[in-house]
Design a protein around this motif. Sequence first.
Motif, mmCIF file in Angstrom:
data_model
loop_
_atom_site.group_PDB
_atom_site.id
_atom_site.type_symbol
_atom_site.label_atom_id
_atom_site.label_comp_id
_atom_site.label_asym_id
_atom_site.label_seq_id
_atom_site.Cartn_x
_atom_site.Cartn_y
_atom_site.Cartn_z
ATOM 1 N N LYS A 74 -32.646 5.190 -31.163
ATOM 2 C CA LYS A 74 -33.376 6.214 -30.411
ATOM 3 C C LYS A 74 -34.655 6.661 -31.120
ATOM 4 O O LYS A 74 -35.354 7.543 -30.634
ATOM 5 N N GLY A 75 -34.947 6.083 -32.280
ATOM 6 C CA GLY A 75 -36.214 6.351 -32.947
ATOM 7 C C GLY A 75 -36.230 7.568 -33.853
ATOM 8 O O GLY A 75 -37.248 8.252 -33.944
ATOM 9 N N TYR A 76 -35.130 7.821 -34.543
ATOM 10 C CA TYR A 76 -35.078 8.943 -35.481
ATOM 11 C C TYR A 76 -35.239 8.452 -36.906
ATOM 12 O O TYR A 76 -34.855 7.322 -37.233
ATOM 13 N N ALA A 113 -41.087 4.606 -32.125
ATOM 14 C CA ALA A 113 -40.999 5.973 -31.588
ATOM 15 C C ALA A 113 -42.377 6.471 -31.167
ATOM 16 O O ALA A 113 -42.533 7.092 -30.108
ATOM 17 N N TYR A 114 -43.384 6.176 -31.991
ATOM 18 C CA TYR A 114 -44.757 6.591 -31.698
ATOM 19 C C TYR A 114 -45.264 5.928 -30.418
ATOM 20 O O TYR A 114 -45.823 6.586 -29.542
ATOM 21 N N GLN A 115 -45.049 4.632 -30.299
ATOM 22 C CA GLN A 115 -45.535 3.908 -29.125
ATOM 23 C C GLN A 115 -44.798 4.318 -27.858
ATOM 24 O O GLN A 115 -45.382 4.345 -26.785
ATOM 25 N N LYS A 116 -43.532 4.644 -27.997
ATOM 26 C CA LYS A 116 -42.777 5.101 -26.827
ATOM 27 C C LYS A 116 -43.342 6.431 -26.312
ATOM 28 O O LYS A 116 -43.425 6.659 -25.113
ATOM 29 N N LYS A 121 -52.545 5.346 -25.851
ATOM 30 C CA LYS A 121 -53.542 6.410 -25.718
ATOM 31 C C LYS A 121 -54.255 6.604 -27.056
ATOM 32 O O LYS A 121 -53.626 6.802 -28.078
ATOM 33 N N PRO A 122 -55.586 6.555 -27.034
ATOM 34 C CA PRO A 122 -56.321 6.733 -28.296
ATOM 35 C C PRO A 122 -56.239 8.180 -28.792
ATOM 36 O O PRO A 122 -56.075 9.113 -28.008
ATOM 37 N N ILE A 123 -56.353 8.328 -30.097
ATOM 38 C CA ILE A 123 -56.375 9.667 -30.696
ATOM 39 C C ILE A 123 -57.727 10.283 -30.377
ATOM 40 O O ILE A 123 -58.776 9.701 -30.666
ATOM 41 N N VAL A 124 -57.697 11.473 -29.765
ATOM 42 C CA VAL A 124 -58.916 12.121 -29.295
ATOM 43 C C VAL A 124 -59.674 12.787 -30.433
ATOM 44 O O VAL A 124 -60.874 12.596 -30.588
ATOM 45 N N ASP A 125 -58.963 13.576 -31.232
ATOM 46 C CA ASP A 125 -59.617 14.314 -32.313
ATOM 47 C C ASP A 125 -58.597 14.601 -33.412
ATOM 48 O O ASP A 125 -57.449 14.162 -33.352
ATOM 49 N N LEU A 149 -48.101 4.521 -41.077
ATOM 50 C CA LEU A 149 -48.224 4.241 -39.647
ATOM 51 C C LEU A 149 -49.651 4.486 -39.171
ATOM 52 O O LEU A 149 -50.228 3.645 -38.474
ATOM 53 N N PHE A 150 -50.244 5.600 -39.582
ATOM 54 C CA PHE A 150 -51.601 5.912 -39.120
ATOM 55 C C PHE A 150 -52.641 4.999 -39.755
ATOM 56 O O PHE A 150 -53.705 4.795 -39.170
ATOM 57 N N LYS A 151 -52.362 4.438 -40.909
ATOM 58 C CA LYS A 151 -53.273 3.449 -41.497
ATOM 59 C C LYS A 151 -53.262 2.168 -40.651
ATOM 60 O O LYS A 151 -54.279 1.481 -40.558
ATOM 61 N N GLN A 152 -52.090 1.859 -40.106
ATOM 62 C CA GLN A 152 -51.965 0.644 -39.279
ATOM 63 C C GLN A 152 -52.633 0.788 -37.915
ATOM 64 O O GLN A 152 -53.048 -0.194 -37.325
ATOM 65 N N LEU A 153 -52.685 2.010 -37.397
ATOM 66 C CA LEU A 153 -53.222 2.218 -36.051
ATOM 67 C C LEU A 153 -54.721 2.031 -35.969
ATOM 68 O O LEU A 153 -55.468 2.160 -36.830
#
Length: 153
Positions: A74-76, A113-116, A121-125, A149-153
């Motif tokens: 479930k992505g925990y 979990a993030y993609q679900k 959707k791109p990060i706006v700000d 994770l955010f380095k990969q995005l």
Amino acid sequence: MQPSGTELTDAELKSYLLGLLARRDYSERELTQKLRQKQVAAEQAEALLRWLKGRGYQSNGRYARQLIQAKLHKGYGWFYINQLCAEQGLEKSLVQAVLDELNVDWLSIALDAYQKKYADKPIVDYQDKQKRMRYLQSRGFDGQVIQQLFKQL
């Protein structure tokens, strides 16, 4: 609750416990609470739990594995799973052994979990990024995994 003066026999309690375990696995703590609700004496409850364990009907190891696999699916994250297992009365060493055996890729689980939640959707700000990071943190992922994770995005 049982009416006062009517105590359940061992056979009735065994039948009750087996009925519970036929539907799903329970931790030892959960079964103890169920017996306490039926006002079973502590010594009798311990004997019943020993009987269940001795025959392989109840196993904290099996319960921990099923619980952990369900929460991973479930992505925990690690913190959430550890907290939940502690609430169920599972020993930290048992939980860690199960996690080691499963060889969990926390980054992959966090990414799923993030993609679900956010799809493509791109990060706006900056505030949007912080919101997404808090979401992952609330799912039990640690800062290092979130940063990766955010380095990969």
